[in-house]
Write an enzyme that holds these catalytic residues in place. Structure first.
Site, short mmCIF file in Angstrom:
data_model
loop_
_atom_site.label_atom_id
_atom_site.label_comp_id
_atom_site.label_asym_id
_atom_site.label_seq_id
_atom_site.Cartn_x
_atom_site.Cartn_y
_atom_site.Cartn_z
N SER A 118 24.36 45.84 29.31
CA SER A 118 25.14 44.66 28.95
C SER A 118 24.42 43.39 29.41
O SER A 118 23.29 43.15 29.01
CB SER A 118 26.55 44.78 29.55
OG SER A 118 27.42 43.86 28.97
N ASP B 22 29.06 48.18 23.82
CA ASP B 22 28.51 47.95 25.16
C ASP B 22 28.06 49.22 25.88
O ASP B 22 28.79 50.20 25.94
CB ASP B 22 29.59 47.25 26.00
CG ASP B 22 29.06 46.61 27.26
OD1 ASP B 22 28.29 47.27 27.99
OD2 ASP B 22 29.41 45.46 27.53
#
Length: 454
Positions: free
Chosen positions: A80, A233
């Site tokens: 991320s 993600d």
């Protein structure tokens, strides 16, 4: 990272200086394998950015102002926001040098964070739970991601994973296949369909559920066939990518060992080379067999003992005793997704994932007698807005920078499995001292690399 924390003895070899700007040679040529791992956490990426700027400054004191982190780490892993940092540190820019110096990443967040996570102006006071409910029940993610996507595309227009200056590892989760995906330089060099554009990977790994939109793209295999990815993600699979990086590195070492030894079964248990075999666990027996075989060949064991790891977190909220089972029993779906500005379900998953990885790494290094080869810098004391992944007010971003600086002054800590709390290591130094020592080791390892070139 105090004394006697690396198996080999640096002092017995005379280093040969290497001009800064020459990348590390292939991983199998080094005496130590070096790994940098950066957690996910949105705007809280300012915390690791601050720490990394300090480490790079220490390296520059030793090797000169052109030193960059990508010159010293065999592998840089990030999830991320950590994936964005990893990409900025390892993507080639002008003259094939890293796109960003570590000290510039903080300014990147300060300049772009408010546009990635724009703060809504509320002219009429609205209760927090009403705002949270409206965001949760609205159509699509909280943010449209357009600014972030355009910024990433402008920075990394045609760079691909195989082009990075350090071996990169970035996790994502494929919602169509329902499985985690690890994009890595090592695999991208051999598997065409894994050699995706770095921009696509950065957009995908930062597509946090409920915050930013999922991302899809196609690559082509060596046969020209399309390969589709439908990603969100990487924090869903590995918010702390430390073990993912170590596993990929170990698998590569095994592949190379099989290739060099010419024995596809080199990893299997061989009863005649395993000493002190007093248990029936085939996995531990196999590890002993591998180490014994390497000793017979006159090389040091290099599975995990020779891996030097720096793992940096983005902080956890100080949520101890914040919830109870009785509270959870009263929640409906909406409550699980939003509660006083937090998202309990997502927080539970990401905190559990990151801490379990930390615990596994600690236990593994301790088992092998080299626990000081693993340095984790993390805080579990975030409060209020600093604990949010998307609060980009000037005040909060400055707080996050100060938290990063204060972590340098704190003692080296490790998470306790029984409590989940980070506690100081007995007789340990501060993180600042540990990073200075790590800089010294990284510099020496870098200078040692040419002595092993064939």
């Amino acid at each position: 990272m105090m004394e006697n924390d690396v198996v080999m003895d640096f002092e017995d070899i005379v280093p040969v200086p290497v001009p800064v700007g020459v990348p590390l040679p292939p991983t199998q040529q080094g005496r130590v394998l070096t790994v940098l791992s950066i957690d996910g956490g949105g705007i809280r990426g300012l915390i690791p950015a601050t720490i990394l700027a300090y480490l790079e400054a220490q390296l520059q004191e030793i090797d000169g102002p052109d030193a960059r982190l990508a010159d010293y780490f065999d592998m840089i892993a990030g999830t991320s926001t950590g994936g964005l940092i990893a990409a900025m540190l390892s993507a080639p820019g002008k003259d094939k040098r890293p796109l960003f110096a570590a000290k510039d990443i903080t300014q990147f967040y300060l300049d772009n964070g408010p546009h990635i996570f724009p703060q809504k102006r509320v002219w009429v006071p609205i209760p927090g739970w009403v705002e949270s409910a409206r965001n949760t029940l609205g159509r699509g993610p909280k943010y449209d991601g357009k600014f972030l996507h355009e910024k990433i595309e402008s920075l990394l227009p045609e760079v691909r994973v195989a082009d990075t200056l350090s071996n990169l590892v970035v996790p994502a989760f494929d919602v169509k296949r329902m499985q985690p995906i690890l994009f890595s330089t090592l695999e991208a060099e051999r598997e065409a369909h894994k050699n995706a554009r770095l921009a696509d990977i950065c957009i995908a790994t930062s597509a946090a559920p409920t915050y930013l939109p999922a991302h899809s793209f196609e690559t082509r295999g060596s046969d020209g066939e399309p390969h589709e990815f439908q990603l969100i993600d990487g924090g869903v699979a590995a918010n702390n990518p430390t073990m993912a990086a170590m596993s990929l590195l170990t698998r590569e070492m095994l592949r190379l060992r099989r290739q060099l030894v010419g024995d596809k079964d080199v990893h299997l248990v061989r009863g005649d080379v395993v000493e002190d075999n007093n248990n029936n666990n085939p996995t531990t027996d196999a590890m002993k067999a591998m180490i014994a075989a390497e000793k017979r060949q006159g090389v040091e064991p290099s599975v995990y003992r020779n891996i030097l790891v720096l793992s940096i977190g983005t902080g956890n909220a100080m949520q101890t005793e914040m919830y109870t089972a009785a509270d959870c029993n009263k929640w409906n779906l909406l409550n699980w997704l939003t509660n006083d500005g937090f998202s309990p379900l997502i927080d539970f998953f990401s905190n559990a994932s990151a801490d379990m990885v930390d615990i596994h790494a600690e236990v593994l290094f301790e088992l092998l007698g080299c626990e000081n080869n693993y340095l984790r810098i993390q805080t579990d004391k975030l409060k209020g807005e600093t604990a949010l992944v998307d609060c980009t007010t000037k005040q909060n971003m400055n707080y996050l920078i100060e938290i990063g600086k204060s972590l340098l002054m704190e003692k080296v800590k490790r998470v306790k499995m029984e409590t989940g709390v980070y506690e100081p290591v007995a007789h340990g130094s501060t993180n600042e001292v540990a990073l200075k020592e790590l800089a010294r080791k990284l510099s020496k390892e870098r200078m040692l690399r040419p002595t092993t070139r064939g």
